[in-house]
Every structure is written in structure tokens, then in C-alpha cells.
Enzyme design. Sequence first.
Site, PDB file in Angstrom:
ATOM      1  N   SER A   1      36.582  23.315  49.960  1.00  0.00           N
ATOM      2  CA  SER A   1      36.722  21.922  50.382  1.00  0.00           C
ATOM      3  C   SER A   1      38.180  21.527  50.616  1.00  0.00           C
ATOM      4  CB  SER A   1      36.082  20.998  49.340  1.00  0.00           C
ATOM      5  OG  SER A   1      36.652  21.225  48.059  1.00  0.00           O
TER       6      SER A   1
ATOM      7  N   ASP B   1      45.103  28.948  50.949  1.00  0.00           N
ATOM      8  CA  ASP B   1      43.752  28.986  50.375  1.00  0.00           C
ATOM      9  C   ASP B   1      43.679  28.109  49.129  1.00  0.00           C
ATOM     10  OD1 ASP B   1      41.115  29.699  49.954  1.00  0.00           O
ATOM     11  OD2 ASP B   1      41.467  31.852  50.066  1.00  0.00           O
TER      12      ASP B   1
ATOM     13  N   GLY C   1      37.017  32.413  44.121  1.00  0.00           N
ATOM     14  CA  GLY C   1      35.661  32.937  44.277  1.00  0.00           C
ATOM     15  C   GLY C   1      34.583  31.934  43.931  1.00  0.00           C
TER      16      GLY C   1
ATOM     17  N   GLU D   1      38.957  36.837  51.059  1.00  0.00           N
ATOM     18  CA  GLU D   1      40.124  35.993  50.749  1.00  0.00           C
ATOM     19  C   GLU D   1      41.284  36.848  50.250  1.00  0.00           C
ATOM     20  OE1 GLU D   1      38.083  31.719  49.535  1.00  0.00           O
ATOM     21  OE2 GLU D   1      38.310  33.223  47.978  1.00  0.00           O
TER      22      GLU D   1
ATOM     23  N   LYS E   1      43.167  21.890  38.731  1.00  0.00           N
ATOM     24  CA  LYS E   1      43.058  23.359  38.769  1.00  0.00           C
ATOM     25  C   LYS E   1      44.164  24.043  37.966  1.00  0.00           C
ATOM     26  CE  LYS E   1      39.605  23.105  41.738  1.00  0.00           C
ATOM     27  NZ  LYS E   1      39.589  23.590  43.098  1.00  0.00           N
TER      28      LYS E   1
END
Length: 234
Positions: free
Chosen positions: A34, A87, A101, A109, A127
Site C-alpha cells: 500500500s 519498497d 513479505g 522483491e 514499522k
Amino acid sequence: MKEASSNVDLKKIAAIKAADFVADGMRVGIGTGSTVAFFVEELANRIRDGLKVSALATSYQSRILCQAHGIPLMDTMFQSRLDIAVDGADEIDPQLNAIKGGGGAQTVEKIIASMADKFILIADESKLVDRLCMKFPLPVEVLPDGLSLAKERISALGGRPNLRMALRKDGPVITENGNFILDISFESAPLDLRDLDTKLNLIPGLVETGLFLGLAKKAVIGSADQVKILEARE
Ligand code: 5RP
């Protein structure tokens, strides 16, 4: 669990800032998730304003997004070098090691992140963690025929492997490479991530882990006050 909308806003500001690192003519790796979806939107805006890039996508999701936004795609099979890859991540530690993942795309990736001169993580501040593998289970991709062996070997390494189940299909999640995902939880944080990664990768039939160690040079983090740019220590 649905995430708070503020997290979505923080993902968006991080993704928009990360687009500043993409210069004209660059070959860009496009991650999955997202947060990356906002990055793709921003890249498309800049392409409309004259920026020229070519891209490699890490998943069907990012291929479809790039196609929808008019971002020119190359064929990953015939590429080995990129200027930059951007990413998302599921966890990021102070050394910018990451778990990836959550979307099941970690194998491609990692291939694409490894091609890039600069690999940049984008995320909201939730995160950031002190140590990986405490909150978010570590995903590994496993060939279906290797399922039981992988579960046994992972348990012997002190992990608890859980076969990831699909939500709107009966049975397990099948990756874009036709494999299963085991999400591994740990009682306590593994002390030596490099050693864990090596041991996991030695399990026959285990295709790739979601540990991204020493790959990211920068992380662009959306936080409540501002966008923070974290640099990997050399
Ligand atoms: C997909 C990933 C994603 O980048 C990771 O799960 C983060 O996703 P999001 O940006 O939606 O939070 O690793 O395999």
C-alpha cells in the site's frame, strides 16, 4: 485488522518524499504494497511533468499499477542492474535491516532490491522496531513439496512456522511463483539475524526469506511531525 487512517497518511507522505530520489533517466525498481502504491502515483505525476524512467515491478500488483499509471516496464528476466529500488517494509530496525513479505512478494522483491545501487525503504513510523522478528512473523517462501521438511527444520531453529492461509480462496496462499508461505514467529528475538538467514536459506525447498539484511541504504519514514530520512550506518 484495518489500519488507522493516519497510518495511511504517513505512508503517503513518505512515498511522495521518496520520489525525490528518482532522477531523470533512472531505472527504478518498484516494490509491492500500500505504501508503494502511493509512490507509483507520485512517480506517474512526475512522469506527466516530464520525468523519464523505466521500471521493474516486483509483483502482479505493482505491474498492474505501473501499467495503469503509464510507467514503462522492463522485463525482470533480462535485467540485472538498477539505479534505485523503492519498497515498503513490515519491520525496520535501527541498522535498516527489514522484514518484508507481508504481501507474499519477498522473493522477487529481494531480487530487485539486490539489483539496485540504492535500495530505499518507505514506511510509516509504526514499522520501526528495536529488534526484528518480535512483532511481525518472518515470512519465508517454500516449495509445496518441501512444506513438512521446512516446518521441521524451522522448528529445530527455534521458530514456530505457520502456513499462511488465503482469505478468499480455500487453503493456503499460493505465491506468484506457485509456492507456499510460512510465517515464522519466535519466542525471543533471534540474536544473529545473518546466521538465521543463512540457516533458513540452507533448508532444501526454502526459496527465500523475508529478511532484508544490509540491503537498504535509506529509509524514508512518515511520522506524525515530519518525514524522516534515516541512513544506514556504513
Ligand atoms: C510485500 C511487502 C510490503 O512491502 C510490506 O508488506 C509493506 O506493505 P504496506 O506498505 O502495505 O504496509 O513486503 O511483500
